[in-house]
Design an enzyme around this catalytic site. Structure first.
Site, PDB file in Angstrom:
ATOM      1  CB  ALA A 182      12.372  -4.481   8.514  1.00  0.00           C
ATOM      2  N   GLY A 223      15.665  -0.374   7.075  1.00  0.00           N
ATOM      3  CA  GLY A 223      15.684  -0.192   8.010  1.00  0.00           C
ATOM      4  C   GLY A 223      17.460  -0.337   8.581  1.00  0.00           C
ATOM      5  CD  GLU A 264      14.250   3.853   8.645  1.00  0.00           C
ATOM      6  OE1 GLU A 264      13.954   2.557   8.539  1.00  0.00           O
ATOM      7  OE2 GLU A 264      12.962   4.435   8.841  1.00  0.00           O
ATOM      8  CD  GLU A 293      12.185   1.935   3.801  1.00  0.00           C
ATOM      9  OE1 GLU A 293      12.619   2.438   3.233  1.00  0.00           O
ATOM     10  OE2 GLU A 293      12.638   1.757   4.936  1.00  0.00           O
TER      11      GLU A 293
HETATM   12  N1  CAA Z   1      14.697  -9.606   3.687  1.00  0.00           N
HETATM   13  C1  CAA Z   1      14.066 -10.747   3.827  1.00  0.00           C
HETATM   14  N2  CAA Z   1      14.754 -11.304   3.000  1.00  0.00           N
HETATM   15  C2  CAA Z   1      15.950 -10.368   2.970  1.00  0.00           C
HETATM   16  C3  CAA Z   1      16.197  -9.271   2.348  1.00  0.00           C
HETATM   17  C4  CAA Z   1      15.550  -8.487   3.333  1.00  0.00           C
HETATM   18  N3  CAA Z   1      15.523  -6.681   3.893  1.00  0.00           N
HETATM   19  N4  CAA Z   1      17.421  -8.738   1.611  1.00  0.00           N
HETATM   20  C5  CAA Z   1      17.846  -9.516   0.778  1.00  0.00           C
HETATM   21  N5  CAA Z   1      17.206 -10.790   1.578  1.00  0.00           N
HETATM   22  C6  CAA Z   1      17.221 -12.060   1.303  1.00  0.00           C
HETATM   23  C7  CAA Z   1      16.825 -12.476   0.243  1.00  0.00           C
HETATM   24  O1  CAA Z   1      16.061 -12.871  -0.124  1.00  0.00           O
HETATM   25  C8  CAA Z   1      17.255 -14.016  -0.054  1.00  0.00           C
HETATM   26  O2  CAA Z   1      17.504 -14.669   1.063  1.00  0.00           O
HETATM   27  P1  CAA Z   1      17.021 -16.412  -0.336  1.00  0.00           P
HETATM   28  O3  CAA Z   1      18.401 -16.935  -0.514  1.00  0.00           O
HETATM   29  O4  CAA Z   1      16.334 -17.438   1.126  1.00  0.00           O
HETATM   30  O5  CAA Z   1      16.183 -16.121  -1.448  1.00  0.00           O
HETATM   31  C9  CAA Z   1      19.001 -13.267   0.329  1.00  0.00           C
HETATM   32  O6  CAA Z   1      18.788 -12.207   1.372  1.00  0.00           O
HETATM   33  C10 CAA Z   1      20.350 -13.018  -0.517  1.00  0.00           C
HETATM   34  O7  CAA Z   1      19.355 -11.555  -0.802  1.00  0.00           O
HETATM   35  P2  CAA Z   1      19.576 -12.000  -2.549  1.00  0.00           P
HETATM   36  O8  CAA Z   1      19.175 -13.357  -3.176  1.00  0.00           O
HETATM   37  O9  CAA Z   1      18.184 -10.847  -3.099  1.00  0.00           O
HETATM   38  O10 CAA Z   1      20.956 -10.716  -3.105  1.00  0.00           O
HETATM   39  P3  CAA Z   1      21.239  -9.744  -3.881  1.00  0.00           P
HETATM   40  O11 CAA Z   1      22.794  -9.755  -4.386  1.00  0.00           O
HETATM   41  O12 CAA Z   1      20.500 -10.795  -5.442  1.00  0.00           O
HETATM   42  O13 CAA Z   1      20.771  -8.129  -4.190  1.00  0.00           O
HETATM   43  C11 CAA Z   1      19.584  -7.367  -2.169  1.00  0.00           C
HETATM   44  C12 CAA Z   1      21.043  -7.734  -2.550  1.00  0.00           C
HETATM   45  C13 CAA Z   1      19.459  -5.567  -3.554  1.00  0.00           C
HETATM   46  C14 CAA Z   1      20.034  -6.361  -1.716  1.00  0.00           C
HETATM   47  C15 CAA Z   1      18.676  -7.091  -2.435  1.00  0.00           C
HETATM   48  O14 CAA Z   1      18.529  -9.029  -2.026  1.00  0.00           O
HETATM   49  C16 CAA Z   1      17.567  -6.992  -1.446  1.00  0.00           C
HETATM   50  O15 CAA Z   1      16.555  -5.475  -2.712  1.00  0.00           O
HETATM   51  N6  CAA Z   1      16.942  -7.101  -0.477  1.00  0.00           N
HETATM   52  C17 CAA Z   1      15.798  -6.135   0.098  1.00  0.00           C
HETATM   53  C18 CAA Z   1      16.480  -4.667   0.189  1.00  0.00           C
HETATM   54  C19 CAA Z   1      15.215  -3.692   0.680  1.00  0.00           C
HETATM   55  O16 CAA Z   1      14.032  -3.665   0.330  1.00  0.00           O
HETATM   56  N7  CAA Z   1      15.264  -4.057   2.285  1.00  0.00           N
HETATM   57  C20 CAA Z   1      13.898  -2.634   2.832  1.00  0.00           C
HETATM   58  C21 CAA Z   1      12.882  -3.399   3.439  1.00  0.00           C
HETATM   59  S1  CAA Z   1      11.950  -2.597   4.051  1.00  0.00           S
HETATM   60  C22 CAA Z   1      12.431  -1.954   5.563  1.00  0.00           C
HETATM   61  O17 CAA Z   1      13.412  -1.860   5.805  1.00  0.00           O
HETATM   62  C23 CAA Z   1      11.212  -0.660   6.106  1.00  0.00           C
HETATM   63  C24 CAA Z   1      11.698   0.014   7.641  1.00  0.00           C
HETATM   64  O18 CAA Z   1      11.877   1.188   7.484  1.00  0.00           O
HETATM   65  C25 CAA Z   1      12.261  -0.819   8.622  1.00  0.00           C
END
Ligand code: CAA
Length: 256
Positions: A64, A109, A112, A132
């Protein structure tokens, strides 16, 4: 649609989440488009199997949208969570099998959404996780319900409470994915699987999915009774007549 691409060819539908600059993270708009796309595939008579994937070579769905969730209060989170749960329920209850072709990160998500699909296949670079708790929240689109059903309670407890990421090999080892392929072959192999399913009777497939779903929430007697009703109903369909006759007549059945 801005964030979702879709195509249909030879009864195979392909949905691609297309927001690569955010690793295909799902905000309200993407969820809405994805839900519309899933609905259109379910209602399209020319579709028998759907493959769901992400655009680019790095991510299936990175979860998400954290930037959007950052400002949500409980009321907004309830609405957002509901839209994600509705999407996953729609996929899970589809009479047509959904194959998640996981081509990179399937986190939060994103994991999921893949859990709601009937079959998961992964590229070698795929990574799964429910991170999460690292964010101080919990899996809200069905992760706490579907992950234990697929990999068992012990492994689900560990994955959800540590929030750790696992690679494709580990996902295969714990039964989260059925197959692993090199990224360049993932879509072709997923299509091959889809075409293998498409050779079979659509009603028989739809009712099998219903029976398998039923097994999750019922005791063995009511599940068996449900299965028996669906089994017998199929005998009144042209499809079953065709399938059974084709075997006896030593020819291939023609279902579509
Ligand atoms: N939401 C919003 N933006 C996201 C995102 C997310 N879940 N995941 C990645 N992005 C964005 C980053 O912010 C970045 O944007 P900018 O260039 O504008 O900064 C772009 O995508 C590229 O990401 P990274 O630079 O971070 O890429 P990376 O290769 O260094 O890392 C990653 C990749 C490990 C996947 C890292 O992006 C990350 O940890 N993302 C978050 C993953 C996460 O925690 N997901 C769970 C969300 S909570 C959820 O889903 C709740 C639910 O149950 C519904």
């Amino acid at each position: 649609m801005n964030f979702v691409l879709q195509e249909v060819k030879n009864y195979l539908g392909i949905i691609t989440v297309n927001r690569p600059d955010a690793l295909n993270a799902l905000n309200a708009k993407v969820i809405e488009e994805l839900t519309d796309s899933v609905n259109s595939m379910i209602n399209n008579e020319d579709v028998g199997v759907v493959i769901l994937t992400g655009s680019g070579e790095k991510s299936f769905i990175a979860g998400a949208d954290i930037k959007k969730m950052q400002t949500m209060n409980s009321e907004k989170a309830l609405e957002f969570g509901k839209s994600g749960q509705n999407l996953t329920l729609l996929i899970e209850n589809s009479p047509k099998p959904f194959i998640a072709a996981v081509n990179g990160f399937a986190l939060g998500g994103g994991s999921e959404v893949s859990l709601a699909c009937h079959i998961r296949v992964a590229s070698e670079n795929a990574k799964f996780g429910q991170p999460e708790v690292l964010l101080g929240i919990l899996p809200g689109w069905g992760g706490t319900q579907r992950l234990p059903r697929i990999v068992g309670y012990g492994i689900a407890h560990e994955l959800i409470t540590t929030g750790k990421m696992i690679d494709a090999a580990e996902a295969f080892r714990i039964g989260l994915v059925n197959h692993i392929y090199p990224l360049a072959e993932l879509m072709e192999k997923s299509k091959d699987l889809g075409h293998q399913i498409l050779k079979n009777g659509p009603n028989a497939i739809a009712k099998s999915l219903l029976c398998i779903r039923k097994s999750v929430n019922s005791n063995i007697e009511s599940g068996l009774n449900y299965e028996l009703q669906r089994f017998s109903e199929l005998f009144d369909t042209d499809e079953a007549k065709e399938g059974l006759s084709a075997f006896v007549e030593k020819r291939k059945p023609n279902y579509r």
